[in-house]
Design a protein around this motif. Structure first.
Motif, PDB file in Angstrom:
ATOM      1  N   MET A 112       0.847  -1.194   0.000  1.00 36.17           N
ATOM      2  CA  MET A 112       0.000   0.000   0.000  1.00 36.17           C
ATOM      3  C   MET A 112       0.885   1.248   0.000  1.00 36.17           C
ATOM      4  N   ALA A 113       0.489   2.251  -0.759  1.00 37.92           N
ATOM      5  CA  ALA A 113       1.220   3.515  -0.802  1.00 37.92           C
ATOM      6  C   ALA A 113       0.390   4.615  -0.150  1.00 37.92           C
ATOM      7  N   VAL A 114       1.007   5.356   0.758  1.00 35.93           N
ATOM      8  CA  VAL A 114       0.381   6.522   1.393  1.00 35.93           C
ATOM      9  C   VAL A 114       0.768   7.745   0.566  1.00 35.93           C
ATOM     10  N   GLN A 115      -0.233   8.425  -0.005  1.00 33.13           N
ATOM     11  CA  GLN A 115       0.017   9.564  -0.889  1.00 33.13           C
ATOM     12  C   GLN A 115      -0.536  10.828  -0.215  1.00 33.13           C
ATOM     13  N   PHE A 116       0.243  11.322   0.756  1.00 37.38           N
ATOM     14  CA  PHE A 116      -0.223  12.389   1.649  1.00 37.38           C
ATOM     15  C   PHE A 116      -0.448  13.703   0.911  1.00 37.38           C
ATOM     16  N   ASN A 117       0.300  13.933  -0.179  1.00 38.05           N
ATOM     17  CA  ASN A 117       0.130  15.189  -0.922  1.00 38.05           C
ATOM     18  C   ASN A 117      -1.274  15.329  -1.506  1.00 38.05           C
ATOM     19  N   ILE A 118      -1.933  14.208  -1.766  1.00 41.23           N
ATOM     20  CA  ILE A 118      -3.298  14.263  -2.286  1.00 41.23           C
ATOM     21  C   ILE A 118      -4.229  14.902  -1.257  1.00 41.23           C
ATOM     22  N   LEU A 119      -4.037  14.559   0.031  1.00 35.91           N
ATOM     23  CA  LEU A 119      -4.831  15.200   1.086  1.00 35.91           C
ATOM     24  C   LEU A 119      -4.460  16.672   1.232  1.00 35.91           C
ATOM     25  N   LEU A 120      -3.160  16.967   1.142  1.00 33.89           N
ATOM     26  CA  LEU A 120      -2.726  18.367   1.255  1.00 33.89           C
ATOM     27  C   LEU A 120      -3.317  19.207   0.124  1.00 33.89           C
ATOM     28  N   LYS A 121      -3.406  18.607  -1.062  1.00 33.85           N
ATOM     29  CA  LYS A 121      -4.023  19.312  -2.199  1.00 33.85           C
ATOM     30  C   LYS A 121      -5.512  19.552  -1.932  1.00 33.85           C
ATOM     31  N   GLU A 122      -6.201  18.533  -1.414  1.00 32.54           N
ATOM     32  CA  GLU A 122      -7.633  18.666  -1.102  1.00 32.54           C
ATOM     33  C   GLU A 122      -7.877  19.737  -0.044  1.00 32.54           C
ATOM     34  N   LYS A 123      -6.912  19.908   0.869  1.00 32.38           N
ATOM     35  CA  LYS A 123      -7.051  20.895   1.946  1.00 32.38           C
ATOM     36  C   LYS A 123      -6.603  22.290   1.503  1.00 32.38           C
ATOM     37  N   GLY A 124      -6.198  22.439   0.242  1.00 32.35           N
ATOM     38  CA  GLY A 124      -5.803  23.741  -0.286  1.00 32.35           C
ATOM     39  C   GLY A 124      -4.387  24.146   0.038  1.00 32.35           C
ATOM     40  N   MET A 125      -3.579  23.207   0.549  1.00 36.07           N
ATOM     41  CA  MET A 125      -2.194  23.547   0.890  1.00 36.07           C
ATOM     42  C   MET A 125      -1.226  23.302  -0.274  1.00 36.07           C
ATOM     43  N   ILE A 126      -1.711  22.648  -1.317  1.00 36.34           N
ATOM     44  CA  ILE A 126      -0.966  22.508  -2.569  1.00 36.34           C
ATOM     45  C   ILE A 126      -1.892  22.945  -3.693  1.00 36.34           C
ATOM     46  N   THR A 127      -1.416  23.826  -4.562  1.00 33.63           N
ATOM     47  CA  THR A 127      -2.194  24.303  -5.700  1.00 33.63           C
ATOM     48  C   THR A 127      -1.515  23.843  -6.981  1.00 33.63           C
ATOM     49  N   VAL A 128      -2.285  23.264  -7.889  1.00 31.85           N
ATOM     50  CA  VAL A 128      -1.731  22.815  -9.172  1.00 31.85           C
ATOM     51  C   VAL A 128      -2.328  23.638 -10.304  1.00 31.85           C
ATOM     52  N   ASN A 129      -1.572  23.760 -11.400  1.00 31.48           N
ATOM     53  CA  ASN A 129      -2.062  24.491 -12.562  1.00 31.48           C
ATOM     54  C   ASN A 129      -2.828  23.559 -13.497  1.00 31.48           C
ATOM     55  N   GLY A 130      -3.204  24.070 -14.657  1.00 26.40           N
ATOM     56  CA  GLY A 130      -4.007  23.284 -15.602  1.00 26.40           C
ATOM     57  C   GLY A 130      -3.301  22.054 -16.138  1.00 26.40           C
ATOM     58  N   ARG A 131      -1.975  22.029 -16.055  1.00 26.56           N
ATOM     59  CA  ARG A 131      -1.212  20.869 -16.534  1.00 26.56           C
ATOM     60  C   ARG A 131      -0.925  19.880 -15.405  1.00 26.56           C
ATOM     61  N   GLY A 132      -1.534  20.137 -14.228  1.00 27.33           N
ATOM     62  CA  GLY A 132      -1.343  19.233 -13.097  1.00 27.33           C
ATOM     63  C   GLY A 132      -0.033  19.433 -12.358  1.00 27.33           C
ATOM     64  N   LYS A 133       0.677  20.549 -12.652  1.00 28.30           N
ATOM     65  CA  LYS A 133       1.953  20.840 -11.982  1.00 28.30           C
ATOM     66  C   LYS A 133       1.714  21.766 -10.792  1.00 28.30           C
ATOM     67  N   ILE A 134       2.539  21.624  -9.765  1.00 26.38           N
ATOM     68  CA  ILE A 134       2.408  22.476  -8.586  1.00 26.38           C
ATOM     69  C   ILE A 134       2.777  23.913  -8.943  1.00 26.38           C
ATOM     70  N   SER A 135       1.852  24.829  -8.671  1.00 23.98           N
ATOM     71  CA  SER A 135       2.133  26.246  -8.908  1.00 23.98           C
ATOM     72  C   SER A 135       2.521  26.942  -7.604  1.00 23.98           C
ATOM     73  N   LYS A 136       1.959  26.484  -6.492  1.00 26.55           N
ATOM     74  CA  LYS A 136       2.392  26.983  -5.184  1.00 26.55           C
ATOM     75  C   LYS A 136       2.020  25.965  -4.118  1.00 26.55           C
ATOM     76  N   TRP A 137       2.695  26.051  -2.973  1.00 24.94           N
ATOM     77  CA  TRP A 137       2.415  25.119  -1.875  1.00 24.94           C
ATOM     78  C   TRP A 137       2.686  25.768  -0.530  1.00 24.94           C
ATOM     79  N   LYS A 138       1.902  25.370   0.461  1.00 16.59           N
ATOM     80  CA  LYS A 138       2.103  25.794   1.844  1.00 16.59           C
ATOM     81  C   LYS A 138       2.638  24.636   2.678  1.00 16.59           C
ATOM     82  N   ALA A 139       2.331  23.402   2.235  1.00 17.57           N
ATOM     83  CA  ALA A 139       2.860  22.194   2.881  1.00 17.57           C
ATOM     84  C   ALA A 139       3.087  21.164   1.793  1.00 17.57           C
TER      85      ALA A 139
END
Length: 431
Positions: A250-277
């Motif tokens: 099993m893989a724990v993919q914690f960034n997916i939760l951080l993205k859902e919580k608004g702490m990671i923002t991705v652009n239209g190409r799915g790349k990180i544009s900014k992050w808080k965590a």
């Protein structure tokens, strides 16, 4: 300081575990090494127990937060394939090969991690072509010893098949045998066949057992080369592992939760544009870095909510200060430890907990075996074997630490690594 040996050869069999000892003692060449030397089958690795920090520790005698190589790869959020700590400049302070060179010894390193652009006489660094326009052979040549590498590639390049195993280790072996003819005072060799098989087939797989047998043959070839070049009696041979490994599904993919919580923002190409965590995986463990106190508090609340439920795969988490006490990167906000059966991935798409499929592993998106776990995990030890000049025979050490290896090697060569976290294992030294 008196030098105890004329030549030191350190052979790192990546992912060699203490649990391999029952197999090793029955293989002819490991049996020869064990029979004339000393060993420890309870070597405590470092945290995180991944290859590049481990190998930097082996040549410095320091924990990651002191030598500076705190993970395999750099913190580059959003990059599909982050750069690794390939370059010597990643290591703070001196190394075994620096001190050997200063003392006038001939030095050699074959695929030893974190040696790109190091001052080593015969240097074939471990570095990958990590951009579409890069050529693997050219990248290696430009970051090591060009003429030496050209000669090795001319002689043995036909053996290699890119980075595939076991061909890569077979190429490294032939290059090692050829390099022994140059009689270096210090030779560092890194084999990754076993590590690869455990990643993609599992810890106790038949593929891993075959890799152990191939490593025995490689050790035998190196011993034979020493005998043919009249170096066997004057040389210290060390065979060691850097970490153990555990099976996972099993893989724990914690960034997916951080993205859902608004702490990671991705652009239209799915790349990180900014992050808080951002969660930076080390396989069996992971760092979480934050930009401000608000993000740190939010991540802490999230971890406290997730950790009690075993299905979330997070066994425990440390603060940055607590991580630093264990030798890891104190600049992180938190360090996460995976439960057995889980490991961490940096993915931004998919599910928070991903069940690994055979197709995932076939396409090398996920693995069946990982390291990076805490050295406090039960039975999670690596192994150390040494024989030859300067080594007292038949010493079975009850325990030692990875940080003790560098100071022990320095003592064998009559050198000092300065202020280290480890100390020489004098019980095995013929002082």
């Amino acid at each position: 300081m008196k030098r105890l040996t004329d030549h030191l050869i350190v052979i790192s069999f990546d992912c060699l575990s203490a649990l391999d000892y029952p197999i090793l003692k029955e293989l002819p060449h490991f049996r020869e090494l064990l029979g004339r030397g000393s060993y420890c089958k309870q070597v405590e690795t470092i945290y995180p127990s991944v290859t590049y920090p481990c190998h930097a520790t082996i040549v410095t005698g320091k924990y990651p937060n002191r030598h500076g190589v705190v993970n395999n790869t750099l913190l580059q959020p959003g990059r599909d394939s982050p750069d690794w700590h390939w370059y010597r400049k990643s290591i703070r302070g001196t190394t075994l090969y620096d001190e050997a060179k200063k003392a006038g010894m001939t030095t050699a390193a074959l695929l030893w991690p974190v040696t790109a652009k190091a001052d080593i006489d015969y240097n074939m660094p471990e570095i990958f072509a990590n951009r579409p326009w890069h050529n693997q052979i050219l990248v290696s040549l430009l970051n090591g010893s060009p003429l030496y590498q050209l000669q090795m590639n001319r002689l043995f390049g036909g053996i290699r098949s890119g980075l595939n195993q076991p061909e890569l280790d077979d190429f490294v072996l032939e290059s090692t045998v050829e390099t022994i003819k140059r009689k270096p005072g210090l030779l560092l060799v890194h084999f990754t066949d076993l590590d690869t098989q455990r990643h993609y087939h599992g810890f106790s797989s038949e593929e891993a057992k075959k890799a152990l047998r191939r490593h025995d043959e490689r050790l035998g070839r190196i011993m034979k080369a020493l005998k043919e070049n009249d170096m066997y009696e004057e040389t210290t041979i060390v065979a060691l592992g850097d970490h153990s490994a555990l099976d996972e599904s099993m893989a724990v993919q914690f960034n997916i939760l951080l993205k859902e919580k608004g702490m990671i923002t991705v652009n239209g190409r799915g790349k990180i544009s900014k992050w808080k965590a951002y969660c930076k995986g080390c396989d069996g463990s992971a760092y979480v870095y934050t930009k401000d106190d608000k993000a740190t508090k939010e991540v802490k609340r999230l971890l406290e909510e997730l950790q009690p439920d075993p299905s979330n795969g997070i066994e425990s988490f440390l603060t940055g200060e607590e991580a630093a006490e264990k030798g890891a990167d104190g600049h992180c906000a938190f360090m996460l430890e995976a439960r057995p059966g889980f490991y961490f991935k940096d993915a931004l798409e998919g599910s928070f907990i991903h069940t690994i499929t055979p197709e995932d592993v076939r396409k090398k998106r996920y693995t069946y075996g990982s390291h990076g776990y805490s050295p406090e995990k039960e039975g999670y030890f690596t192994i150390f074997m040494a024989a030859g000049k300067g080594i007292r025979p038949h010493q079975d050490l009850t325990s030692m630490r990875l940080v003790d290896e560098g100071p022990t090697f320095a003592t064998l060569l009559g050198l000092s690594l300065g202020d280290t976290d480890g100390k020489p294992i004098e019980a095995i030294l013929d002082i």
